[in-house]
Write an enzyme that holds these catalytic residues in place. Sequence first.
Site, PDB file in Angstrom:
ATOM      1  N   GLY A 268       0.806  -1.224   0.000  1.00  0.00           N
ATOM      2  CA  GLY A 268       0.000   0.000   0.000  1.00  0.00           C
ATOM      3  C   GLY A 268       0.835   1.268   0.000  1.00  0.00           C
ATOM      4  N   MET A 270       4.627   3.221   2.174  1.00  0.00           N
ATOM      5  CA  MET A 270       5.785   3.013   3.044  1.00  0.00           C
ATOM      6  C   MET A 270       6.146   4.297   3.779  1.00  0.00           C
ATOM      7  SD  MET A 270       7.935   0.904   4.203  1.00  0.00           S
ATOM      8  CE  MET A 270       9.046   1.460   5.487  1.00  0.00           C
ATOM      9  N   HIS A 304      -2.284   6.212   8.217  1.00  0.00           N
ATOM     10  CA  HIS A 304      -1.444   5.104   8.706  1.00  0.00           C
ATOM     11  C   HIS A 304       0.044   5.446   8.562  1.00  0.00           C
ATOM     12  CE1 HIS A 304      -0.569   0.745   9.373  1.00  0.00           C
ATOM     13  NE2 HIS A 304       0.487   1.038   8.628  1.00  0.00           N
ATOM     14  N   GLU A 305       0.435   5.842   7.370  1.00  0.00           N
ATOM     15  CA  GLU A 305       1.864   6.119   7.139  1.00  0.00           C
ATOM     16  C   GLU A 305       2.302   7.321   7.971  1.00  0.00           C
ATOM     17  OE1 GLU A 305       3.171   3.675   5.794  1.00  0.00           O
ATOM     18  OE2 GLU A 305       1.354   2.885   4.850  1.00  0.00           O
ATOM     19  N   GLU A 327       3.138  -2.166  13.465  1.00  0.00           N
ATOM     20  CA  GLU A 327       2.007  -2.317  12.542  1.00  0.00           C
ATOM     21  C   GLU A 327       0.660  -2.455  13.255  1.00  0.00           C
ATOM     22  OE1 GLU A 327       2.282  -1.345   9.746  1.00  0.00           O
ATOM     23  OE2 GLU A 327       4.388  -1.589   9.212  1.00  0.00           O
TER      24      GLU A 327
HETATM   25  N1  TRP Z   1       5.497  -0.656   6.483  1.00  0.00           N
HETATM   26  C1  TRP Z   1       4.540  -0.522   5.431  1.00  0.00           C
HETATM   27  C2  TRP Z   1       3.209  -0.165   6.094  1.00  0.00           C
HETATM   28  O1  TRP Z   1       2.562  -0.972   6.680  1.00  0.00           O
HETATM   29  C3  TRP Z   1       4.311  -1.690   4.570  1.00  0.00           C
HETATM   30  C4  TRP Z   1       5.436  -2.386   3.912  1.00  0.00           C
HETATM   31  C5  TRP Z   1       6.176  -3.374   4.414  1.00  0.00           C
HETATM   32  C6  TRP Z   1       5.801  -2.321   2.567  1.00  0.00           C
HETATM   33  N2  TRP Z   1       6.974  -3.925   3.456  1.00  0.00           N
HETATM   34  C7  TRP Z   1       6.752  -3.292   2.324  1.00  0.00           C
HETATM   35  C8  TRP Z   1       5.387  -1.513   1.535  1.00  0.00           C
HETATM   36  C9  TRP Z   1       7.272  -3.543   1.055  1.00  0.00           C
HETATM   37  C10 TRP Z   1       5.924  -1.738   0.276  1.00  0.00           C
HETATM   38  C11 TRP Z   1       6.844  -2.749   0.037  1.00  0.00           C
HETATM   39  O2  TRP Z   1       2.824   0.934   6.126  1.00  0.00           O
HETATM   40 ZN    ZN Z   2       2.275   0.134   8.529  1.00  0.00          ZN
END
Ligand code: TRP
Ligand code: ZN
Length: 879
Positions: A268, A270, A304-305, A327
């Site tokens: 989704g 980062m 969320h981010e 998370e």
């Molecule tokens: N940390 C990100 C979130 O939950 C998600 C995430 C973890 C991610 N690994 C990733 C996004 C790899 C893209 C690719 O907000």
């Molecule tokens: Zn997250």
Amino acid sequence: MRSDNAAPILLKDYRQTPYIIDNVELDFRLHPTSTTVRTKLHMRRRDGIAAGTPLELDGDDLKLASVAMDDIPLDDEAYEATPEKLVIHSPEAEPFTLTIDTEINPSTNTQLMGLYVSSGTFCTQCEAEGFRRITYFYDRPDVLATYTTRITASKKAYPVLLGNGNLVESGDVPSTDQHYAVWHDPHPKPSYLFALVAGNLAHIDADYTTASGKAVKLSIFVEHGNETQADWAMDSLIRSMRWDEKVFGREYDLDVFNIVAISDFNMGAMENKGLNIFNDKYILADPDTASDGDYAGIETVVAHEYFHNWTGNRITCRDWFQLCLKEGLTVFRDQEFSSDERSRAVKRIADVQRLKAAQFPEDSGPLAHPVRPEQYKEINNFYTATIYEKGAELVRMIKILLGESGFRKGMDLYFKRHDGDAATIEDFLKSFEDATGKDLSGFSLWYAQAGTPTLTAQTSHDPSAQTFTLKLTQVTPPTPGQQDKKPVVMPVRFGLVGPKGKDMAFSNVEGATVEGDVIILDQAEQTVVFHGISEKPVASLLRGFSAPVNLRSDLTLEEQLFLMRHDIDSFNRWQSAQTVATRLLVARSQGESLPQEDAFIDAMGVIASDQTLDNAFRALALQLPSEADLAREIAENVDPEALALAHEGLRTAIGQRLYGCFRELYTALTPEDASFSPSAQAAGTRALRNRLLGYLAASGEAEGIHLVKAHFDAANNMTDRLAALTLFVHLDLPGKNEALDAFEARHKSNHLAMDKWFTVQATSPAASTLERVKELTEHAGFSWTNPNRVRSLVGAFCAGNQRRFNESDGSGYDYLAEVTLKIDPKNPQLAARILNAFRSWRALEPERQMKAKAALNSILASEQSLSTDTKDIAERCLQ
Ligand code: TRP
Ligand code: ZN
């Protein structure tokens, strides 16, 4: 992609690194096929570590150009470099600066991990282990350093250069076509939060002043021409920032906050420090191309981010076993944000629907794992509904157990005590214990035990003793690698609903701790007795879904229908409707129809017409449980075909019996003007009207079918257009092909809108659907390398079309195996994610089980070498 048959990584093997990296200087010379990276690591040996201890850094697919210690090139014997590792045998001087030159090729990076190119834009994805694809590093979350990043690239091709933190310097490189920018991030962070972007992008900006008066420049970067589509995301960002100040006392901590929308993205979004990178699906929206669900999704993901800035970045994870620390907590925070911005009851129902659809099946199948796992082979496979959604439920239970103010005290202490730390679940729980004096040791089992507990409730009333008795039993089922489970601490919010539909007062209770309206269970079996209850109440249990469990109560269908009409807890009104519908549908799938059907349908009519309920709630209450919901309830010997037919049958019966009522309501909800608002209220009205239309069309009445065409033609927004298109396709109505063509003609240049067109067709119950999916993979708008495209077509078919994916001839399973092998060499994360559609195969009837198992085995038996991602999922599914 690491080597085959790697041993699992264990929580109990956690050790600190022997060396510390205090700060990192990175110098990127960007070129699509040959980018050079110079890394300077300012390091020292940790206290208590012997001098000369080898320094071992992680790599993945790397090519070392040179390595120097304190600017002196190292002799060949002094180190060993492979694509996966850089070992300095015996670092002598200290502290020291290690300079590493690597060369990488972003344009052939199809995994979308590390540095890659998406639609001409350079971007990075480093969580979980992508940084090691850029340079050699201690690529683990407990190594916190400050970063300075210099980026040099062609000024014409890449006018925008972005990094973490604040911009400190920029300019042209004299007598070249290049320019550069230097970014500095003063907040120590782990490598997974590193990011860089370079491209020819447009942006929208906003000025934000934090509660304490600090000025922040907010920007969202998109492809030229898409600027206005970022307005909703910006609005969501500003609201998130205010909310975190108000509700958690958390302010932003840099001069700028940048977001970039990218079209090729594995997940989704980062939360990279100061430079969030998003799947463009979660940024771009306008009424013509985005549905109400998309608007809500953008609001959630942007929040969320942003919230990760404190829960994830300022306080990060000690190791990946603690992933839920950031998370689960951040999902909880984004859920609370949306609840405050929208309707709390509706949001709770939507979140529980998602939990049950995504997490419950995971927890009851071969991929089950604890919220805090103790081992993994491939960390990418642990970004799961269990870590995220069940993780959020655990935080929610802590809040119920400690109360509003106890929860806030615990969070405040957590932020104060652990700011700048790489923390653990133990640290998190201890903050709550120390802030409130309560003991959470019994509760902590929730983090260690996989499996969804079953809570069984038996009720009885004794009129002569004036007692009402609730016998509550909890069992957590065995899961892979975990046999014997202990009882957990479980908050059960409840009410005793009296004959007139009002909650009865109670005071004299024995058998369990009751705090307000919450029973706190902590044993395998407890009998709770309420005294002074003269009339028989109906127990409304697990209000607001106060614990993530499967509730099995002895309430009769009549009692459930009563709650469906009268419960003051909206969640349980919705839940009762689902419970009744589930029992009716399961009966239908076994060839019987229960006498309570008409009463149920009439109760739906009452809810539909109740003007005191908000429209969004009514839309949810009128929704039948999905075929997947039914399969989960049945749990064994599942025949998806029979469930689909039962579902169709009840839907038609509702449409027919309530036609007049629904027809009238539908008209009353038809908007008078063409204005559009994405507000929750306006979306709720659309949801209800579209739900009603669905029943009118399913009734088979000619007029109902006409309405679909009129609805499609009149639609001035994606939600309505897509609702009508879905009915055309899924009910196979006359005019279906014209509608599909019209939609395609209108949206062919918008990938995100076309994803919906793929999904509608992939989820059709028509017998020809698999053939159509295969055909559509040849469509000009489809691409095997773009994760959104693959998920919207192939993913939607495998995970969202129970009936046709589980075709009795096994064709769906064979197709999934084939597609997994096709995607795996290019993008293992995506392949493994799609392969998750097999996770419930053991619940199927024996014929289908055999075919699913054969397909899974064919993946493992393939000649082609498999990624650790795909191999791990296939193996665990077969375990
Ligand atoms: N940390 C990100 C979130 O939950 C998600 C995430 C973890 C991610 N690994 C990733 C996004 C790899 C893209 C690719 O907000
Ligand atoms: Zn997250």
